[in-house]
Motif scaffolding. Sequence first.
Motif, PDB file in Angstrom:
ATOM      1  N   ILE A   4      74.674  28.086  45.535  1.00 49.86           N
ATOM      2  CA  ILE A   4      73.644  27.921  44.507  1.00 49.86           C
ATOM      3  C   ILE A   4      72.379  27.301  45.102  1.00 49.86           C
ATOM      4  CG2 ILE A   4      73.061  26.666  42.401  1.00 49.86           C
ATOM      5  CD1 ILE A   4      75.986  26.980  41.540  1.00 49.86           C
ATOM      6  N   ILE A   5      72.598  26.296  45.960  1.00 48.87           N
ATOM      7  CA  ILE A   5      71.438  25.621  46.566  1.00 48.87           C
ATOM      8  C   ILE A   5      70.623  26.599  47.401  1.00 48.87           C
ATOM      9  CG2 ILE A   5      70.755  23.894  48.288  1.00 48.87           C
ATOM     10  CD1 ILE A   5      73.073  22.166  47.272  1.00 48.87           C
ATOM     11  N   ILE A   6      71.345  27.425  48.195  1.00 55.24           N
ATOM     12  CA  ILE A   6      70.638  28.394  49.034  1.00 55.24           C
ATOM     13  C   ILE A   6      69.856  29.377  48.167  1.00 55.24           C
ATOM     14  CG2 ILE A   6      70.948  30.299  50.658  1.00 55.24           C
ATOM     15  CD1 ILE A   6      73.338  28.764  51.822  1.00 55.24           C
ATOM     16  N   THR A   7      70.505  29.844  47.088  1.00 52.02           N
ATOM     17  CA  THR A   7      69.832  30.783  46.188  1.00 52.02           C
ATOM     18  C   THR A   7      68.611  30.154  45.520  1.00 52.02           C
ATOM     19  OG1 THR A   7      71.935  31.892  45.756  1.00 52.02           O
ATOM     20  CG2 THR A   7      70.142  32.275  44.188  1.00 52.02           C
ATOM     21  N   ILE A   8      68.805  28.929  45.034  1.00 52.16           N
ATOM     22  CA  ILE A   8      67.698  28.236  44.378  1.00 52.16           C
ATOM     23  C   ILE A   8      66.552  27.988  45.354  1.00 52.16           C
ATOM     24  CG2 ILE A   8      67.000  26.051  43.313  1.00 52.16           C
ATOM     25  CD1 ILE A   8      69.724  25.925  41.984  1.00 52.16           C
ATOM     26  N   ARG A   9      66.922  27.622  46.578  1.00 54.07           N
ATOM     27  CA  ARG A   9      65.881  27.351  47.572  1.00 54.07           C
ATOM     28  C   ARG A   9      65.052  28.607  47.860  1.00 54.07           C
ATOM     29  NH1 ARG A   9      65.347  23.206  51.199  1.00 54.07           N
ATOM     30  NH2 ARG A   9      63.924  23.608  52.933  1.00 54.07           N
ATOM     31  N   ARG A  10      65.763  29.748  47.995  1.00 49.21           N
ATOM     32  CA  ARG A  10      65.061  30.982  48.321  1.00 49.21           C
ATOM     33  C   ARG A  10      64.292  31.548  47.147  1.00 49.21           C
ATOM     34  NH1 ARG A  10      69.822  34.187  51.730  1.00 49.21           N
ATOM     35  NH2 ARG A  10      69.714  32.900  53.646  1.00 49.21           N
ATOM     36  N   GLN A  11      64.887  31.481  45.949  1.00 47.81           N
ATOM     37  CA  GLN A  11      64.289  32.161  44.808  1.00 47.81           C
ATOM     38  C   GLN A  11      63.447  31.257  43.918  1.00 47.81           C
ATOM     39  OE1 GLN A  11      67.133  34.458  42.607  1.00 47.81           O
ATOM     40  NE2 GLN A  11      67.927  35.524  44.402  1.00 47.81           N
ATOM     41  N   VAL A  12      63.650  29.929  44.012  1.00 48.33           N
ATOM     42  CA  VAL A  12      62.911  29.032  43.116  1.00 48.33           C
ATOM     43  C   VAL A  12      62.096  28.005  43.894  1.00 48.33           C
ATOM     44  CG1 VAL A  12      63.099  27.350  41.249  1.00 48.33           C
ATOM     45  CG2 VAL A  12      64.644  29.323  41.294  1.00 48.33           C
ATOM     46  N   PHE A  13      62.784  27.235  44.744  1.00 52.61           N
ATOM     47  CA  PHE A  13      62.097  26.120  45.384  1.00 52.61           C
ATOM     48  C   PHE A  13      60.966  26.576  46.301  1.00 52.61           C
ATOM     49  CE2 PHE A  13      61.292  22.073  47.022  1.00 52.61           C
ATOM     50  CZ  PHE A  13      61.239  22.153  48.407  1.00 52.61           C
ATOM     51  N   ASP A  14      61.270  27.527  47.216  1.00 49.92           N
ATOM     52  CA  ASP A  14      60.232  27.990  48.138  1.00 49.92           C
ATOM     53  C   ASP A  14      59.032  28.597  47.399  1.00 49.92           C
ATOM     54  OD1 ASP A  14      61.649  27.072  50.278  1.00 49.92           O
ATOM     55  OD2 ASP A  14      62.517  29.016  50.828  1.00 49.92           O
ATOM     56  N   PRO A  15      59.277  29.495  46.406  1.00 47.74           N
ATOM     57  CA  PRO A  15      58.124  30.014  45.653  1.00 47.74           C
ATOM     58  C   PRO A  15      57.363  28.921  44.910  1.00 47.74           C
ATOM     59  CG  PRO A  15      60.029  31.428  45.315  1.00 47.74           C
ATOM     60  CD  PRO A  15      60.522  30.220  46.044  1.00 47.74           C
ATOM     61  N   LEU A  16      58.080  27.928  44.372  1.00 52.58           N
ATOM     62  CA  LEU A  16      57.403  26.841  43.669  1.00 52.58           C
ATOM     63  C   LEU A  16      56.533  26.025  44.625  1.00 52.58           C
ATOM     64  CD1 LEU A  16      60.061  25.441  41.157  1.00 52.58           C
ATOM     65  CD2 LEU A  16      57.975  26.716  40.642  1.00 52.58           C
ATOM     66  N   MET A  17      57.043  25.777  45.821  1.00 53.03           N
ATOM     67  CA  MET A  17      56.241  25.051  46.800  1.00 53.03           C
ATOM     68  C   MET A  17      55.006  25.859  47.180  1.00 53.03           C
ATOM     69  SD  MET A  17      57.623  22.119  47.271  1.00 53.03           S
ATOM     70  CE  MET A  17      56.842  21.546  48.771  1.00 53.03           C
ATOM     71  N   GLN A  18      55.177  27.174  47.345  1.00 56.38           N
ATOM     72  CA  GLN A  18      54.017  28.026  47.632  1.00 56.38           C
ATOM     73  C   GLN A  18      53.026  27.995  46.469  1.00 56.38           C
ATOM     74  OE1 GLN A  18      55.364  31.981  48.653  1.00 56.38           O
ATOM     75  NE2 GLN A  18      56.918  31.231  50.085  1.00 56.38           N
ATOM     76  N   ALA A  19      53.554  28.052  45.254  1.00 59.41           N
ATOM     77  CA  ALA A  19      52.677  28.014  44.074  1.00 59.41           C
ATOM     78  C   ALA A  19      51.950  26.677  43.981  1.00 59.41           C
ATOM     79  CB  ALA A  19      53.490  28.262  42.799  1.00 59.41           C
ATOM     80  N   GLN A  20      52.682  25.600  44.285  1.00 54.32           N
ATOM     81  CA  GLN A  20      52.049  24.283  44.251  1.00 54.32           C
ATOM     82  C   GLN A  20      50.892  24.201  45.246  1.00 54.32           C
ATOM     83  OE1 GLN A  20      54.073  21.007  46.095  1.00 54.32           O
ATOM     84  NE2 GLN A  20      53.591  19.628  44.427  1.00 54.32           N
ATOM     85  N   GLN A  21      51.132  24.681  46.485  1.00 54.50           N
ATOM     86  CA  GLN A  21      50.078  24.658  47.489  1.00 54.50           C
ATOM     87  C   GLN A  21      48.902  25.530  47.063  1.00 54.50           C
ATOM     88  OE1 GLN A  21      49.924  22.633  50.104  1.00 54.50           O
ATOM     89  NE2 GLN A  21      51.844  21.771  49.328  1.00 54.50           N
ATOM     90  N   ALA A  22      49.201  26.658  46.427  1.00 55.75           N
ATOM     91  CA  ALA A  22      48.123  27.534  45.952  1.00 55.75           C
ATOM     92  C   ALA A  22      47.279  26.838  44.897  1.00 55.75           C
ATOM     93  CB  ALA A  22      48.709  28.837  45.390  1.00 55.75           C
TER      94      ALA A  22
END
Length: 544
Positions: A294-312
């Motif tokens: 679950i953590i790996i999935t969340i990291r790939r599908q939620v956390f990483d995109p959220l971090m990218q969105a935050q930086q944007a």
Amino acid sequence: MQRNHDHLRAYILILEAANVISAERGPANTSMSVTPGDPTAAQNLTAIRARSDQALANVAALSGDYAILAAALDETRALLVAGRKAVDQVSATPPQNRTLIAIKHAVDRMFAVIDRLGAVRDQYAEQMIRQDARLAGPSIIGRNLGEMREYAGRLGSLLHTPMAAGVSVPNQTIADIYRTEGRITALWQTIDALPALAQSQFQPDKLDVDQRFLKDAFTLIHTLIAEGEHGAYPITSPEFTARYVPTMRSLETLRANYLEDALLQAAQARNHVLSTLLTGILTTSLIIALLIGIIITIRRQVFDPLMQAQQAVFRLAEDKLETASFSKQHTREMAQLFIAINRLRAKLIERKMLTQQLQQLAETDSLTGLANRRLLDLIGQGLDDRYFTGTKIGLILLDIDHFKAVNDTYGHMMGDQVLVEMAGLLRTFLRSDDLVARYGGEEFAILVRGTNMPDLLALARKIRLVVQTHLFGTIDETPLHLTVSCGIAHGERTTAGWSDLVQNADTALYRAKAEGRNNVRYTSEGETHASIESTPKTPQDASK
């Protein structure tokens, strides 16, 4: 899970410390707006400072894995002491002697405290996320809501500063206000799109933020900017603080409720893990394997995109209006988030262009294209350094002689044409770092940087002679000869110095008109003197 719970609890203490210190600016702003020794203001300021000190002490008391570097807290305390000292100095000054610069300095010192504590908060959040990526959601949302509260406080402080000083809001401050509003709006749109806050228990809090802060608070600020254009505000700065501060509580309430829910979920997760451990090693192993997936999935599908969105979003908040790109592997919801960010980017570009156009209109004379009286006064008082620098300046006030006769003889359209042609003629005399402005009617003002009186007299004389020999075009192609009268003065580029400089130049211009026009007169040290065009025989003749 126990570690996550404790990490989150420690993180909340850091956020609370930043929130209380940010809230300290409200009573500090009030203290800098009332008379020295006001008992209510002093009592409120003392109380909030005690809360700030206690909040920092709570952070300092963290131990073990949750301890914050002592050096970072010492730096924060030192900045807080310096900020409070600056506030107390302004508060002890009689209201009539308080300056915009002193108040802004005190506010900036208090801003510096939050900036340093914010770095501590981000460092701690990074450590949390490294240990468990599931803490990314609470840490990011808690941070962003805290940032919104901080920007909201800074928004109020930006307007409070000119209100406390009794002056209209400077153009730079207006730009800072709009920029801060843009950052708040961008953060809120990002937060509002997150699934974690889509739960029903947070909807009343989100609606409260939309109504009380994003609508009511922004409306209040825009109204005060418009009505206080000349420094006369419909309410006092303490009254503004009393009305504005409560609107920010909606942000604090949403953050507190969300983090409390996150803490509760962390506690529940901890208890669930403890009970699960009792079922045996096999069950625990299966759960751990499932959680890792679950953590790996969340990291790939939620956390990483959220971090990218935050930086944007952060780049947009810093006016770096670049397109936010996203991968085809992102979920539909994440793709929609990036689409929303790009729409926000387009709106920010549009707003930036409109702001630039409005600023141009506010500073330019529509007929001649020269700087207008408003911009000239800001530059002359040393409040605007975008187009002009230095402190020693010379001022030439120039008035077209018998201009009414031009309007009466040739009509107002011809009069406007003469003003435009005169503006173009005056531009030819200027260096790149000098300024010509339309002062009003047929009067023009020339601001010369770093000159002395002899050079200023020579320039004014040259302008007078060139205008006298210049042939202005008319509608019927009849050559038109005009002359000008000039009043000049030399002084300091400060608020008080500008007032004296304009008065001296205006007095000299009046004498030039009274003594036959088509001449140059100047004033120095309170005396009115003849220009270098005449040769006075006695000291008394020199004043004619």
